[in-house]
Every structure is written in C-alpha cells, then in structure tokens.
Write a protein that holds these residues in place. Structure first.
Motif, PDB file in Angstrom:
ATOM      1  N   ALA A  26      38.381  33.809  25.508  1.00  0.00           N
ATOM      2  CA  ALA A  26      39.454  32.816  25.409  1.00  0.00           C
ATOM      3  C   ALA A  26      39.610  31.996  26.687  1.00  0.00           C
ATOM      4  CB  ALA A  26      40.773  33.504  25.063  1.00  0.00           C
ATOM      5  N   VAL A  27      39.307  32.584  27.850  1.00  0.00           N
ATOM      6  CA  VAL A  27      39.481  31.861  29.114  1.00  0.00           C
ATOM      7  C   VAL A  27      38.146  31.445  29.745  1.00  0.00           C
ATOM      8  CG1 VAL A  27      41.702  32.952  29.607  1.00  0.00           C
ATOM      9  CG2 VAL A  27      39.601  33.970  30.512  1.00  0.00           C
ATOM     10  N   ALA A  28      37.048  31.694  29.057  1.00  0.00           N
ATOM     11  CA  ALA A  28      35.716  31.405  29.617  1.00  0.00           C
ATOM     12  C   ALA A  28      35.542  29.944  29.999  1.00  0.00           C
ATOM     13  CB  ALA A  28      34.623  31.831  28.640  1.00  0.00           C
ATOM     14  N   ASP A  29      36.084  29.034  29.202  1.00  0.00           N
ATOM     15  CA  ASP A  29      35.910  27.602  29.487  1.00  0.00           C
ATOM     16  C   ASP A  29      36.726  27.126  30.687  1.00  0.00           C
ATOM     17  OD1 ASP A  29      38.293  27.928  28.066  1.00  0.00           O
ATOM     18  OD2 ASP A  29      38.149  25.956  27.114  1.00  0.00           O
ATOM     19  N   LEU A  30      37.562  27.999  31.257  1.00  0.00           N
ATOM     20  CA  LEU A  30      38.321  27.650  32.460  1.00  0.00           C
ATOM     21  C   LEU A  30      37.505  27.871  33.736  1.00  0.00           C
ATOM     22  CD1 LEU A  30      41.772  29.245  31.557  1.00  0.00           C
ATOM     23  CD2 LEU A  30      41.081  26.840  31.350  1.00  0.00           C
ATOM     24  N   PHE A  31      36.433  28.660  33.643  1.00  0.00           N
ATOM     25  CA  PHE A  31      35.560  28.956  34.786  1.00  0.00           C
ATOM     26  C   PHE A  31      36.364  29.392  36.008  1.00  0.00           C
ATOM     27  CE2 PHE A  31      33.380  25.791  32.163  1.00  0.00           C
ATOM     28  CZ  PHE A  31      32.229  26.490  31.840  1.00  0.00           C
ATOM     29  N   LEU A  32      37.223  30.372  35.813  1.00  0.00           N
ATOM     30  CA  LEU A  32      38.106  30.846  36.876  1.00  0.00           C
ATOM     31  C   LEU A  32      37.302  31.487  38.004  1.00  0.00           C
ATOM     32  CD1 LEU A  32      40.800  32.435  34.564  1.00  0.00           C
ATOM     33  CD2 LEU A  32      41.010  30.317  35.871  1.00  0.00           C
ATOM     34  N   LEU A  33      37.470  30.981  39.208  1.00  0.00           N
ATOM     35  CA  LEU A  33      36.726  31.500  40.360  1.00  0.00           C
ATOM     36  C   LEU A  33      37.035  32.960  40.635  1.00  0.00           C
ATOM     37  CD1 LEU A  33      36.855  28.550  42.900  1.00  0.00           C
ATOM     38  CD2 LEU A  33      34.924  29.310  41.530  1.00  0.00           C
ATOM     39  N   THR A  34      38.269  33.360  40.407  1.00  0.00           N
ATOM     40  CA  THR A  34      38.626  34.749  40.710  1.00  0.00           C
ATOM     41  C   THR A  34      38.153  35.727  39.642  1.00  0.00           C
ATOM     42  OG1 THR A  34      40.829  34.587  39.716  1.00  0.00           O
ATOM     43  CG2 THR A  34      40.629  34.045  42.081  1.00  0.00           C
ATOM     44  N   ASP A  35      37.432  35.222  38.638  1.00  0.00           N
ATOM     45  CA  ASP A  35      36.801  36.092  37.646  1.00  0.00           C
ATOM     46  C   ASP A  35      35.322  36.298  37.968  1.00  0.00           C
ATOM     47  OD1 ASP A  35      36.818  37.709  35.352  1.00  0.00           O
ATOM     48  OD2 ASP A  35      36.132  36.063  34.085  1.00  0.00           O
ATOM     49  N   LYS A  36      34.823  35.574  38.940  1.00  0.00           N
ATOM     50  CA  LYS A  36      33.418  35.668  39.340  1.00  0.00           C
ATOM     51  C   LYS A  36      33.185  36.933  40.167  1.00  0.00           C
ATOM     52  CE  LYS A  36      32.591  31.484  37.812  1.00  0.00           C
ATOM     53  NZ  LYS A  36      32.289  31.401  36.423  1.00  0.00           N
ATOM     54  N   PRO A  37      31.982  37.499  40.094  1.00  0.00           N
ATOM     55  CA  PRO A  37      31.670  38.674  40.920  1.00  0.00           C
ATOM     56  C   PRO A  37      31.778  38.340  42.406  1.00  0.00           C
ATOM     57  CG  PRO A  37      29.952  38.281  39.292  1.00  0.00           C
ATOM     58  CD  PRO A  37      30.869  37.098  39.252  1.00  0.00           C
ATOM     59  N   VAL A  38      32.244  39.313  43.189  1.00  0.00           N
ATOM     60  CA  VAL A  38      32.421  39.113  44.627  1.00  0.00           C
ATOM     61  C   VAL A  38      31.768  40.257  45.374  1.00  0.00           C
ATOM     62  CG1 VAL A  38      34.136  39.038  46.484  1.00  0.00           C
ATOM     63  CG2 VAL A  38      34.566  37.832  44.367  1.00  0.00           C
ATOM     64  N   LEU A  39      31.169  39.910  46.493  1.00  0.00           N
ATOM     65  CA  LEU A  39      30.550  40.889  47.376  1.00  0.00           C
ATOM     66  C   LEU A  39      31.142  40.694  48.764  1.00  0.00           C
ATOM     67  CD1 LEU A  39      28.257  42.970  47.939  1.00  0.00           C
ATOM     68  CD2 LEU A  39      26.798  41.024  48.430  1.00  0.00           C
ATOM     69  N   TYR A  40      31.735  41.739  49.304  1.00  0.00           N
ATOM     70  CA  TYR A  40      32.270  41.707  50.661  1.00  0.00           C
ATOM     71  C   TYR A  40      31.286  42.431  51.564  1.00  0.00           C
ATOM     72  CZ  TYR A  40      36.780  40.375  48.656  1.00  0.00           C
ATOM     73  OH  TYR A  40      37.789  39.730  47.998  1.00  0.00           O
ATOM     74  N   VAL A  41      30.989  41.845  52.710  1.00  0.00           N
ATOM     75  CA  VAL A  41      30.075  42.452  53.670  1.00  0.00           C
ATOM     76  C   VAL A  41      30.831  42.715  54.961  1.00  0.00           C
ATOM     77  CG1 VAL A  41      27.912  42.188  54.940  1.00  0.00           C
ATOM     78  CG2 VAL A  41      28.123  41.231  52.640  1.00  0.00           C
ATOM     79  N   ALA A  42      30.844  43.987  55.359  1.00  0.00           N
ATOM     80  CA  ALA A  42      31.500  44.372  56.608  1.00  0.00           C
ATOM     81  C   ALA A  42      30.434  44.554  57.677  1.00  0.00           C
ATOM     82  CB  ALA A  42      32.285  45.671  56.412  1.00  0.00           C
ATOM     83  N   ASN A  43      30.463  43.710  58.683  1.00  0.00           N
ATOM     84  CA  ASN A  43      29.528  43.798  59.798  1.00  0.00           C
ATOM     85  C   ASN A  43      30.129  44.734  60.844  1.00  0.00           C
ATOM     86  OD1 ASN A  43      27.482  43.355  61.648  1.00  0.00           O
ATOM     87  ND2 ASN A  43      28.336  41.428  62.363  1.00  0.00           N
ATOM     88  N   VAL A  44      29.522  45.918  61.001  1.00  0.00           N
ATOM     89  CA  VAL A  44      30.058  46.922  61.913  1.00  0.00           C
ATOM     90  C   VAL A  44      29.078  47.169  63.058  1.00  0.00           C
ATOM     91  CG1 VAL A  44      31.391  48.050  60.092  1.00  0.00           C
ATOM     92  CG2 VAL A  44      29.087  48.864  60.606  1.00  0.00           C
ATOM     93  N   ASP A  45      29.542  47.887  64.064  1.00  0.00           N
ATOM     94  CA  ASP A  45      28.649  48.230  65.175  1.00  0.00           C
ATOM     95  C   ASP A  45      27.611  49.249  64.713  1.00  0.00           C
ATOM     96  OD1 ASP A  45      29.845  50.803  65.231  1.00  0.00           O
ATOM     97  OD2 ASP A  45      31.366  50.111  66.627  1.00  0.00           O
ATOM     98  N   GLU A  46      26.577  49.414  65.521  1.00  0.00           N
ATOM     99  CA  GLU A  46      25.468  50.284  65.148  1.00  0.00           C
ATOM    100  C   GLU A  46      25.913  51.715  64.872  1.00  0.00           C
ATOM    101  OE1 GLU A  46      21.252  51.707  67.090  1.00  0.00           O
ATOM    102  OE2 GLU A  46      21.991  49.713  67.595  1.00  0.00           O
TER     103      GLU A  46
END
Length: 98
Positions: A26-46
């Motif tokens: 029902a909401v597919a044609d809205l192309f909601l950005l917050t429904d898109k897959p998200v990947l968070y990358v945490a850059n940490v020390d060694e």
C-alpha cells in the motif's frame, strides 16, 4: 498510511513499524527513505575492532529497533588491506588480524 504518518511524525523510521506485506504494498509507491535497508559502520580503534567499544555499543543500542545492520571495523586496517597487491597477501593480513 495514517499509521505510517503518525510513526514518521514521532521521528521514527518505517523500518521500526513492522508493516505487513499488504501494508508494504500500500505504501510502496511512496518510496519512503526510512523503509530502505540501512547499514551503520562504526570505525573503532584497533584494540576494539573485534569486540567494539562504548561508542559502538551506544550505536547498536540507538538503532536496535530499526532492523539495521551494524558493522564494527577499523578503517586504517581496511586501508592497509586495500593497498596490498595480491589476494594471498590480503588473505594473510586478514588471517593475522582475525
């Protein structure tokens, strides 16, 4: 649609809403950005690249309901791997750092 609107107005992503297949259609044609897959990358020390640190744990806690992936890595090591010329050298380097 109202359910999505109310959820978005609370500052939350649609990924957290757990929509049914019918609702997603029902909401597919809205192309909601917050429904898109998200990947968070945490850059940490060694020292923290295998276990994470307080900042990466805070990130995981902040996005736990988003159905998002969190990757913990050390970008300086990734850069060193990228500079190696052969696949064997890269594999040996990655094995050394586990």
């Amino acid at each position: 649609m109202i359910r999505c609107k109310d959820h978005l107005e609370k500052g939350k992503s649609i990924r957290e809403l757990q929509l049914s297949k019918e609702d997603k259609v029902a909401v597919a044609d809205l192309f909601l950005l917050t429904d898109k897959p998200v990947l968070y990358v945490a850059n940490v020390d060694e020292a923290s690249m295998h276990t994470g640190n307080k900042f990466s744990e805070s990130l995981k806690a902040a996005v736990k309901d988003e159905k998002a992936e969190v990757i913990i890595m050390n970008n300086s090591i990734e850069a060193q791997i990228a500079e190696l010329e052969t696949a064997d050298d890269k594999q040996l380097f990655m094995e050394e750092y586990k």
